[in-house]
Every structure is written in C-alpha cells, then in structure tokens.
Design a protein around this motif. Structure first.
Motif, PDB file in Angstrom:
ATOM      1  N   ARG A 127      78.128 -16.702 -41.126  1.00 13.21           N
ATOM      2  CA  ARG A 127      78.984 -17.833 -40.775  1.00 13.21           C
ATOM      3  C   ARG A 127      78.529 -19.048 -41.580  1.00 13.21           C
ATOM      4  O   ARG A 127      77.536 -18.979 -42.314  1.00 13.21           O
ATOM      5  CB  ARG A 127      78.917 -18.143 -39.273  1.00 13.21           C
ATOM      6  CG  ARG A 127      77.572 -18.595 -38.792  1.00 13.21           C
ATOM      7  CD  ARG A 127      77.549 -18.750 -37.261  1.00 13.21           C
ATOM      8  NE  ARG A 127      76.241 -19.206 -36.797  1.00 13.21           N
ATOM      9  CZ  ARG A 127      75.894 -20.483 -36.683  1.00 13.21           C
ATOM     10  NH1 ARG A 127      76.759 -21.422 -36.959  1.00 13.21           N
ATOM     11  NH2 ARG A 127      74.677 -20.829 -36.284  1.00 13.21           N
ATOM     12  N   TYR A 128      79.246 -20.147 -41.425  1.00 12.40           N
ATOM     13  CA  TYR A 128      78.853 -21.371 -42.109  1.00 12.40           C
ATOM     14  C   TYR A 128      79.257 -22.575 -41.286  1.00 12.40           C
ATOM     15  O   TYR A 128      80.091 -22.472 -40.380  1.00 12.40           O
ATOM     16  CB  TYR A 128      79.462 -21.438 -43.517  1.00 12.40           C
ATOM     17  CG  TYR A 128      80.973 -21.589 -43.541  1.00 12.40           C
ATOM     18  CD1 TYR A 128      81.812 -20.483 -43.473  1.00 12.40           C
ATOM     19  CD2 TYR A 128      81.571 -22.849 -43.654  1.00 12.40           C
ATOM     20  CE1 TYR A 128      83.197 -20.617 -43.514  1.00 12.40           C
ATOM     21  CE2 TYR A 128      82.946 -22.992 -43.698  1.00 12.40           C
ATOM     22  CZ  TYR A 128      83.758 -21.876 -43.624  1.00 12.40           C
ATOM     23  OH  TYR A 128      85.129 -22.011 -43.648  1.00 12.40           O
ATOM     24  N   GLU A 129      78.626 -23.709 -41.600  1.00 11.07           N
ATOM     25  CA  GLU A 129      78.987 -24.989 -40.993  1.00 11.07           C
ATOM     26  C   GLU A 129      79.126 -26.005 -42.115  1.00 11.07           C
ATOM     27  O   GLU A 129      78.389 -25.939 -43.105  1.00 11.07           O
ATOM     28  CB  GLU A 129      77.919 -25.434 -39.985  1.00 11.07           C
ATOM     29  CG  GLU A 129      77.863 -24.525 -38.757  1.00 11.07           C
ATOM     30  CD  GLU A 129      76.748 -24.888 -37.774  1.00 11.07           C
ATOM     31  OE1 GLU A 129      75.940 -25.778 -38.075  1.00 11.07           O
ATOM     32  OE2 GLU A 129      76.704 -24.250 -36.705  1.00 11.07           O
ATOM     33  N   VAL A 130      80.073 -26.925 -41.953  1.00  9.44           N
ATOM     34  CA  VAL A 130      80.329 -27.946 -42.966  1.00  9.44           C
ATOM     35  C   VAL A 130      80.085 -29.321 -42.338  1.00  9.44           C
ATOM     36  O   VAL A 130      80.600 -29.613 -41.249  1.00  9.44           O
ATOM     37  CB  VAL A 130      81.779 -27.873 -43.488  1.00  9.44           C
ATOM     38  CG1 VAL A 130      82.017 -28.948 -44.543  1.00  9.44           C
ATOM     39  CG2 VAL A 130      82.074 -26.489 -44.057  1.00  9.44           C
ATOM     40  N   ASP A 131      79.310 -30.142 -43.036  1.00 11.43           N
ATOM     41  CA  ASP A 131      78.944 -31.473 -42.533  1.00 11.43           C
ATOM     42  C   ASP A 131      79.607 -32.576 -43.348  1.00 11.43           C
ATOM     43  O   ASP A 131      79.669 -32.487 -44.576  1.00 11.43           O
ATOM     44  CB  ASP A 131      77.433 -31.703 -42.670  1.00 11.43           C
ATOM     45  CG  ASP A 131      76.603 -30.814 -41.772  1.00 11.43           C
ATOM     46  OD1 ASP A 131      77.174 -30.152 -40.888  1.00 11.43           O
ATOM     47  OD2 ASP A 131      75.375 -30.794 -41.961  1.00 11.43           O
ATOM     48  N   HIS A 164      75.955 -25.320 -44.585  1.00 11.94           N
ATOM     49  CA  HIS A 164      74.873 -24.428 -44.190  1.00 11.94           C
ATOM     50  C   HIS A 164      75.441 -23.021 -44.103  1.00 11.94           C
ATOM     51  O   HIS A 164      76.391 -22.780 -43.343  1.00 11.94           O
ATOM     52  CB  HIS A 164      74.300 -24.841 -42.835  1.00 11.94           C
ATOM     53  CG  HIS A 164      73.902 -26.283 -42.782  1.00 11.94           C
ATOM     54  ND1 HIS A 164      72.630 -26.726 -43.090  1.00 11.94           N
ATOM     55  CD2 HIS A 164      74.622 -27.399 -42.500  1.00 11.94           C
ATOM     56  CE1 HIS A 164      72.594 -28.050 -42.981  1.00 11.94           C
ATOM     57  NE2 HIS A 164      73.784 -28.486 -42.624  1.00 11.94           N
ATOM     58  N   TYR A 215      74.702 -18.981 -43.322  1.00  5.22           N
ATOM     59  CA  TYR A 215      73.775 -18.160 -42.548  1.00  5.22           C
ATOM     60  C   TYR A 215      73.855 -16.695 -43.001  1.00  5.22           C
ATOM     61  O   TYR A 215      74.948 -16.114 -43.046  1.00  5.22           O
ATOM     62  CB  TYR A 215      74.116 -18.241 -41.060  1.00  5.22           C
ATOM     63  CG  TYR A 215      73.943 -19.618 -40.459  1.00  5.22           C
ATOM     64  CD1 TYR A 215      74.904 -20.607 -40.648  1.00  5.22           C
ATOM     65  CD2 TYR A 215      72.816 -19.941 -39.709  1.00  5.22           C
ATOM     66  CE1 TYR A 215      74.752 -21.874 -40.099  1.00  5.22           C
ATOM     67  CE2 TYR A 215      72.660 -21.212 -39.151  1.00  5.22           C
ATOM     68  CZ  TYR A 215      73.624 -22.167 -39.354  1.00  5.22           C
ATOM     69  OH  TYR A 215      73.477 -23.424 -38.813  1.00  5.22           O
ATOM     70  N   SER A 259      71.092 -24.327 -47.213  1.00  5.09           N
ATOM     71  CA  SER A 259      71.725 -25.644 -47.086  1.00  5.09           C
ATOM     72  C   SER A 259      72.029 -26.170 -48.475  1.00  5.09           C
ATOM     73  O   SER A 259      71.170 -26.131 -49.358  1.00  5.09           O
ATOM     74  CB  SER A 259      70.793 -26.633 -46.378  1.00  5.09           C
ATOM     75  OG  SER A 259      70.532 -26.225 -45.055  1.00  5.09           O
ATOM     76  N   LEU A 303      73.143 -29.650 -50.105  1.00  2.00           N
ATOM     77  CA  LEU A 303      73.150 -31.051 -49.671  1.00  2.00           C
ATOM     78  C   LEU A 303      73.545 -31.933 -50.845  1.00  2.00           C
ATOM     79  O   LEU A 303      72.891 -31.918 -51.898  1.00  2.00           O
ATOM     80  CB  LEU A 303      71.749 -31.430 -49.181  1.00  2.00           C
ATOM     81  CG  LEU A 303      71.174 -30.556 -48.053  1.00  2.00           C
ATOM     82  CD1 LEU A 303      69.650 -30.496 -48.136  1.00  2.00           C
ATOM     83  CD2 LEU A 303      71.601 -31.090 -46.688  1.00  2.00           C
ATOM     84  N   ILE A 357      69.537 -27.836 -53.144  1.00  2.00           N
ATOM     85  CA  ILE A 357      69.673 -26.566 -52.423  1.00  2.00           C
ATOM     86  C   ILE A 357      68.368 -26.259 -51.711  1.00  2.00           C
ATOM     87  O   ILE A 357      67.288 -26.291 -52.311  1.00  2.00           O
ATOM     88  CB  ILE A 357      70.066 -25.430 -53.381  1.00  2.00           C
ATOM     89  CG1 ILE A 357      71.460 -25.736 -53.942  1.00  2.00           C
ATOM     90  CG2 ILE A 357      70.051 -24.084 -52.662  1.00  2.00           C
ATOM     91  CD1 ILE A 357      71.928 -24.783 -55.000  1.00  2.00           C
ATOM     92  N   GLN A 358      68.490 -26.013 -50.420  1.00  2.67           N
ATOM     93  CA  GLN A 358      67.326 -25.719 -49.565  1.00  2.67           C
ATOM     94  C   GLN A 358      67.522 -24.350 -48.935  1.00  2.67           C
ATOM     95  O   GLN A 358      68.530 -24.114 -48.258  1.00  2.67           O
ATOM     96  CB  GLN A 358      67.227 -26.778 -48.459  1.00  2.67           C
ATOM     97  CG  GLN A 358      66.288 -26.456 -47.306  1.00  2.67           C
ATOM     98  CD  GLN A 358      64.821 -26.787 -47.610  1.00  2.67           C
ATOM     99  OE1 GLN A 358      64.514 -27.421 -48.611  1.00  2.67           O
ATOM    100  NE2 GLN A 358      63.931 -26.347 -46.745  1.00  2.67           N
ATOM    101  N   ILE A 359      66.580 -23.454 -49.181  1.00  2.00           N
ATOM    102  CA  ILE A 359      66.613 -22.142 -48.529  1.00  2.00           C
ATOM    103  C   ILE A 359      65.519 -22.129 -47.475  1.00  2.00           C
ATOM    104  O   ILE A 359      64.352 -22.402 -47.770  1.00  2.00           O
ATOM    105  CB  ILE A 359      66.410 -21.016 -49.555  1.00  2.00           C
ATOM    106  CG1 ILE A 359      67.561 -21.041 -50.573  1.00  2.00           C
ATOM    107  CG2 ILE A 359      66.305 -19.664 -48.868  1.00  2.00           C
ATOM    108  CD1 ILE A 359      67.381 -20.103 -51.745  1.00  2.00           C
ATOM    109  N   ARG A 386      68.909 -19.717 -43.618  1.00  4.11           N
ATOM    110  CA  ARG A 386      69.900 -20.770 -43.819  1.00  4.11           C
ATOM    111  C   ARG A 386      69.824 -21.223 -45.270  1.00  4.11           C
ATOM    112  O   ARG A 386      68.734 -21.537 -45.772  1.00  4.11           O
ATOM    113  CB  ARG A 386      69.596 -21.969 -42.924  1.00  4.11           C
ATOM    114  CG  ARG A 386      70.556 -23.173 -43.145  1.00  4.11           C
ATOM    115  CD  ARG A 386      69.962 -24.523 -42.722  1.00  4.11           C
ATOM    116  NE  ARG A 386      69.292 -24.451 -41.452  1.00  4.11           N
ATOM    117  CZ  ARG A 386      69.936 -24.556 -40.275  1.00  4.11           C
ATOM    118  NH1 ARG A 386      71.215 -24.777 -40.238  1.00  4.11           N
ATOM    119  NH2 ARG A 386      69.259 -24.451 -39.153  1.00  4.11           N
TER     120      ARG A 386
END
Lengths: 104, 104
Positions: B40-44, B63, B65, B5, B7, B97-99, B3
């Motif tokens: 895929r991805y997700e948006v918050d 996020h 993937y 992320s 942020l 950025i978080q991997i 993932r």
C-alpha cells in the motif's frame, strides 16, 4: 488525516538508541497523546538511501496519526514538556518535524 | 515491514503539482510495483513544521510499504525508468529517499 513525522538526521558522531526509542519513548508518547486523539504510530529504523550504497538520510523516525492537527497541539500543550525532556535519553540529534495532511 | 519514503524538500521557486502526484503519479507507481509486492502507499501534502509558523520541511512526500526491500528493488529494476520519467510532470524538486525498517 494528519501525520506528524519526527525525523532524526543521520549525523556522524551522534547517538541514537533505537531500543529505547521503540520500547520506552514511543509508548510514552502514545500513552500521553492517545487521550487527545492520537490514533496510532509507526517507528522507523533507517536502513539505506536511494542510491546504491547511500546511507539513510535519517537514522530513525516516527509517524504519529491524528484526525486533526489541533488534537496533537492540545496534547503537546499538556504533555510536550515531559515528552521533550525524555529525548536526551535516546539521542543528541535535533529532529526535523514535518506536519502533513494524508491526502491518499 | 519496509517503508520507502520519498520526500520533496520545500524549496523556494520550485513547483509541485499535488493533484497530479496524488491522482496520476502515485496510482501509476502502485500499478507497476504491486505485482512485485507493494502492499500500500500513503501520500502527504506538507502543512507545517514543528515550531509555530514554521514552514513544512517537505512540500510533499509518499510512503511505500513492502514486506522486503528486494521486492521494491526488483520492481524498480523493471519499471524505475518509466516512473522516474514521470517526475517532471509534477515537480522539478530532487527528492530525498529514505528506506526504513518499520520496527513498531
């Protein structure tokens, strides 16, 4: 859908037991909150930051998925005390909590 | 699975255009990085923090993937410049950025 992210900052000299978190704590969270509407969860182990050689901002994290926020809040009202009491078993880091609407 | 992320800290006086981020930026990211293995991805959209009445630590996030980190790195090597150049169109916040490895 709602995501609750629990993010543990990567702080020097602190402990984080990834195995306990993944194998004990998170299954307990799911067991307690599933009856309140928790759909699924994902568990992260921090690998790196964005810049070359940069450390991960967060050593570990989880993401809980619910259809609505009140479901999470009701579940935590019932079981939050027990779940919080388990935290010292894997870490002494104070987590950041992010509640988001998943918009895409 | 990996993932990534991204942020965006919730900073006073900064802008964040959620509609542009969701409808323009993230579809562009997926279009460019899918050929490199993006799944895929997700948006918050940030809603709240953990304590009652606390603001969300992050105003927005995504996020991404991938099966492996080198896939993301290759894609960014090819298209990173274009994707970064689009950031000022929706925000003036510097992201964290978080991997992470998704372990469960």
């Amino acid at each position: 859908m709602i995501r609750i992210s629990v993010l543990y900052p990567n702080e020097a000299g602190k402990k984080f037991d990834h195995a306990y978190y993944k194998d004990k704590h998170m299954p307990l969270v799911f067991q307690r909150l599933k009856p309140f509407g928790m759909i699924r969860y994902e568990v992260d182990k921090g690998v790196a930051g964005g810049a070359p050689g940069a450390p991960a901002p967060f050593v570990g994290a989880c993401h809980l998925y619910f259809n609505t926020l009140p479901e999470f809040q009701k579940g935590m009202g019932q079981h939050g005390q027990e779940l919080m009491a388990d935290i010292p078993n894997y870490t002494n880091i104070g987590p950041q909590i992010q509640i988001s609407e998943i918009v895409s």
